[in-house]
Design a protein around this motif. Sequence first.
Motif, PDB file in Angstrom:
ATOM      1  N   ARG A   1      20.675 -66.118 -55.486  1.00 28.53           N
ATOM      2  CA  ARG A   1      21.693 -67.155 -55.265  1.00 28.53           C
ATOM      3  C   ARG A   1      21.440 -67.947 -53.991  1.00 28.53           C
ATOM      4  N   LEU A   2      20.189 -68.268 -53.779  1.00 31.02           N
ATOM      5  CA  LEU A   2      19.821 -69.092 -52.630  1.00 31.02           C
ATOM      6  C   LEU A   2      19.372 -70.454 -53.135  1.00 31.02           C
ATOM      7  N   SER A   3      19.716 -71.486 -52.403  1.00 28.86           N
ATOM      8  CA  SER A   3      19.247 -72.830 -52.752  1.00 28.86           C
ATOM      9  C   SER A   3      17.854 -73.021 -52.152  1.00 28.86           C
ATOM     10  N   GLN A   4      17.200 -74.067 -52.596  1.00 33.33           N
ATOM     11  CA  GLN A   4      15.905 -74.398 -52.002  1.00 33.33           C
ATOM     12  C   GLN A   4      16.082 -74.688 -50.519  1.00 33.33           C
ATOM     13  N   THR A   5      17.185 -75.304 -50.166  1.00 35.44           N
ATOM     14  CA  THR A   5      17.485 -75.613 -48.765  1.00 35.44           C
ATOM     15  C   THR A   5      17.660 -74.342 -47.950  1.00 35.44           C
TER      16      THR A   5
ATOM     17  N   VAL B   1      16.299 -71.390 -48.417  1.00 39.15           N
ATOM     18  CA  VAL B   1      14.980 -70.791 -48.187  1.00 39.15           C
ATOM     19  C   VAL B   1      14.178 -71.646 -47.209  1.00 39.15           C
ATOM     20  N   ALA B   2      14.225 -72.945 -47.397  1.00 33.98           N
ATOM     21  CA  ALA B   2      13.465 -73.862 -46.539  1.00 33.98           C
ATOM     22  C   ALA B   2      13.879 -73.727 -45.074  1.00 33.98           C
ATOM     23  N   LYS B   3      15.185 -73.611 -44.826  1.00 41.46           N
ATOM     24  CA  LYS B   3      15.663 -73.483 -43.444  1.00 41.46           C
ATOM     25  C   LYS B   3      15.096 -72.237 -42.776  1.00 41.46           C
TER      26      LYS B   3
ATOM     27  N   LEU C   1      11.029 -75.406 -43.087  1.00 41.23           N
ATOM     28  CA  LEU C   1      10.377 -76.386 -43.962  1.00 41.23           C
ATOM     29  C   LEU C   1      11.445 -77.280 -44.574  1.00 41.23           C
ATOM     30  N   SER C   2      11.002 -78.288 -45.303  1.00 43.32           N
ATOM     31  CA  SER C   2      11.940 -79.116 -46.059  1.00 43.32           C
ATOM     32  C   SER C   2      12.157 -78.490 -47.431  1.00 43.32           C
ATOM     33  N   PHE C   3      13.302 -78.800 -48.041  1.00 41.09           N
ATOM     34  CA  PHE C   3      13.542 -78.266 -49.379  1.00 41.09           C
ATOM     35  C   PHE C   3      12.523 -78.831 -50.357  1.00 41.09           C
ATOM     36  N   GLN C   4      11.986 -80.026 -50.059  1.00 37.32           N
ATOM     37  CA  GLN C   4      10.975 -80.620 -50.931  1.00 37.32           C
ATOM     38  C   GLN C   4       9.719 -79.750 -50.988  1.00 37.32           C
ATOM     39  N   GLN C   5       9.396 -79.102 -49.885  1.00 39.29           N
ATOM     40  CA  GLN C   5       8.226 -78.225 -49.866  1.00 39.29           C
ATOM     41  C   GLN C   5       8.464 -77.036 -50.790  1.00 39.29           C
ATOM     42  N   ILE C   6       9.673 -76.498 -50.771  1.00 40.54           N
ATOM     43  CA  ILE C   6       9.999 -75.382 -51.669  1.00 40.54           C
ATOM     44  C   ILE C   6       9.906 -75.854 -53.112  1.00 40.54           C
ATOM     45  N   GLN C   7      10.379 -77.070 -53.393  1.00 40.92           N
ATOM     46  CA  GLN C   7      10.254 -77.643 -54.746  1.00 40.92           C
ATOM     47  C   GLN C   7       8.789 -77.687 -55.173  1.00 40.92           C
TER      48      GLN C   7
END
Length: 119
Positions: free
Chosen positions: A21-25, A27-29, A33-39
């Motif tokens: 239940r974690l968002s890309q944001t 994990v990125a934080k 990193l940026s959430f785009q990198q996780i994408q």
Amino acid sequence: MSHPVDIHVGKKLKQIRTLRRLSQTDVAKQLKLSFQQIQKYEIGSNRVAASRLFELAKILDVSPSFFFEGLHDNTNDAPKSDPSIEIVSALALIKDDAIKSRIVTFIEDVSGVTVARQS
């Protein structure tokens, strides 16, 4: 073109991130990193370095080997349907948090397992 291993690792990353239940944001934080990198990791367009994979494993509370589980099971390139992923994906699309919570409670009741909630 993305390498099949990078695509597999990305799918496993998305699977465990969603189950936690974690968002890309979120994990990125933690990785700065940026959430785009996780994408990009999740779709396999960017390769995950070994050190980053190790950090992801710590954040998501899995073994680094988790990201490679099932890799050799895909011998015929036919996508296998995983009902767990389908359930998590459908649940993620529900906007109403109260409804989501009721569904999770139902699943916990049926399975007999309580899922740790993120604060």
